[in-house]
Design an enzyme around this catalytic site. Sequence first.
Site, PDB file in Angstrom:
ATOM      1  N   HIS A   1       0.841  -1.379   0.020  1.00 25.82           N
ATOM      2  CA  HIS A   1      -0.008  -0.060  -0.113  1.00 25.82           C
ATOM      3  C   HIS A   1       1.045   1.214  -0.062  1.00 25.82           C
ATOM      4  O   HIS A   1       2.112   1.106   0.262  1.00 25.82           O
ATOM      5  CB  HIS A   1      -1.118  -0.027   1.305  1.00 25.82           C
ATOM      6  CG  HIS A   1      -0.216  -0.225   2.541  1.00 25.82           C
ATOM      7  ND1 HIS A   1       0.517   0.989   2.991  1.00 25.82           N
ATOM      8  CD2 HIS A   1      -0.245  -1.129   3.474  1.00 25.82           C
ATOM      9  CE1 HIS A   1       0.994   0.573   4.246  1.00 25.82           C
ATOM     10  NE2 HIS A   1       0.587  -0.789   4.465  1.00 25.82           N
TER      11      HIS A   1
HETATM   12  P1  TYD Z   1      -1.828  -2.823   7.545  1.00 24.38           P
HETATM   13  O1  TYD Z   1      -1.420  -1.516   7.608  1.00 24.38           O
HETATM   14  O2  TYD Z   1      -2.466  -3.374   6.378  1.00 24.38           O
HETATM   15  O3  TYD Z   1      -0.479  -4.074   7.623  1.00 24.38           O
HETATM   16  P2  TYD Z   1       0.804  -4.123   6.896  1.00 24.38           P
HETATM   17  O4  TYD Z   1       1.054  -3.013   6.001  1.00 24.38           O
HETATM   18  O5  TYD Z   1       2.004  -4.464   7.744  1.00 24.38           O
HETATM   19  O6  TYD Z   1       0.436  -5.547   5.929  1.00 24.38           O
HETATM   20  O7  TYD Z   1      -2.361  -3.306   8.854  1.00 24.38           O
HETATM   21  C1  TYD Z   1      -3.109  -4.772   9.025  1.00 24.38           C
HETATM   22  C2  TYD Z   1      -4.346  -4.694   9.832  1.00 24.38           C
HETATM   23  O8  TYD Z   1      -3.849  -3.917  11.031  1.00 24.38           O
HETATM   24  C3  TYD Z   1      -5.398  -3.898   9.260  1.00 24.38           C
HETATM   25  O9  TYD Z   1      -6.868  -4.174   9.725  1.00 24.38           O
HETATM   26  C4  TYD Z   1      -5.283  -2.204  10.029  1.00 24.38           C
HETATM   27  C5  TYD Z   1      -4.885  -2.877  11.315  1.00 24.38           C
HETATM   28  N1  TYD Z   1      -3.878  -1.409  11.870  1.00 24.38           N
HETATM   29  C6  TYD Z   1      -4.235  -0.758  12.905  1.00 24.38           C
HETATM   30  O10 TYD Z   1      -5.394  -1.013  13.517  1.00 24.38           O
HETATM   31  N2  TYD Z   1      -3.731   0.036  13.568  1.00 24.38           N
HETATM   32  C7  TYD Z   1      -2.406   0.531  12.888  1.00 24.38           C
HETATM   33  O11 TYD Z   1      -1.646   1.082  13.441  1.00 24.38           O
HETATM   34  C8  TYD Z   1      -2.086  -0.522  11.666  1.00 24.38           C
HETATM   35  C9  TYD Z   1      -0.581  -0.118  11.227  1.00 24.38           C
HETATM   36  C10 TYD Z   1      -2.725  -1.425  11.478  1.00 24.38           C
END
Ligand code: TYD
Length: 146
Positions: free
Chosen positions: A59
């Site tokens: 992302h």
């Molecule tokens: P995501 O940012 O997509 O993780 P990565 O980039 O590591 O693959 O987030 C994964 C899940 O965690 C998503 O459902 C959102 C949640 N999340 C939070 O609730 N708070 C946060 O600070 C972060 C980074 C993610």
Amino acid sequence: MIGCNFSMHINECKIIDFPEFVDSTGSLTFVEGMNHFDFVIHRIYYLTRLTENSIRGGHAHKALYQVVIPISGSFEVCIDDGINSKRVRLTRPNQGLLITPFIWRTLEQFSLNAICLVLASDRYNEDDYIRNYESFRNIVISNSNV
Ligand code: TYD
């Protein structure tokens, strides 16, 4: 706080060296927002239980700045500004990668027991994410021509 554009060049994403104090008993590293990088830390999160096949990220953010630190082990960060991309392997707990807004990133190739610490310039906000690569590319390409 740094200004925000719709398009950022991957060269804005820099490796930052943090101070490290090493002696025979171990190593201490410290990180200060508004000193080692130009934002106040509003959130910290960390990735654990990673496997060598894990692929995280996938992302871009519209306004968020982040610093990614391999506090244990190592991993690769692929950064992509919609035109140029490069891979950076983070291997040292006293180094972090600054990732600016409008940079598509994936984190992969995790070593055994890798832990990824992320310092973020703001609290969690799903509206700040761009989770579709084609949408991301359309945004940065259309804004790079203005
Ligand atoms: P995501 O940012 O997509 O993780 P990565 O980039 O590591 O693959 O987030 C994964 C899940 O965690 C998503 O459902 C959102 C949640 N999340 C939070 O609730 N708070 C946060 O600070 C972060 C980074 C993610």
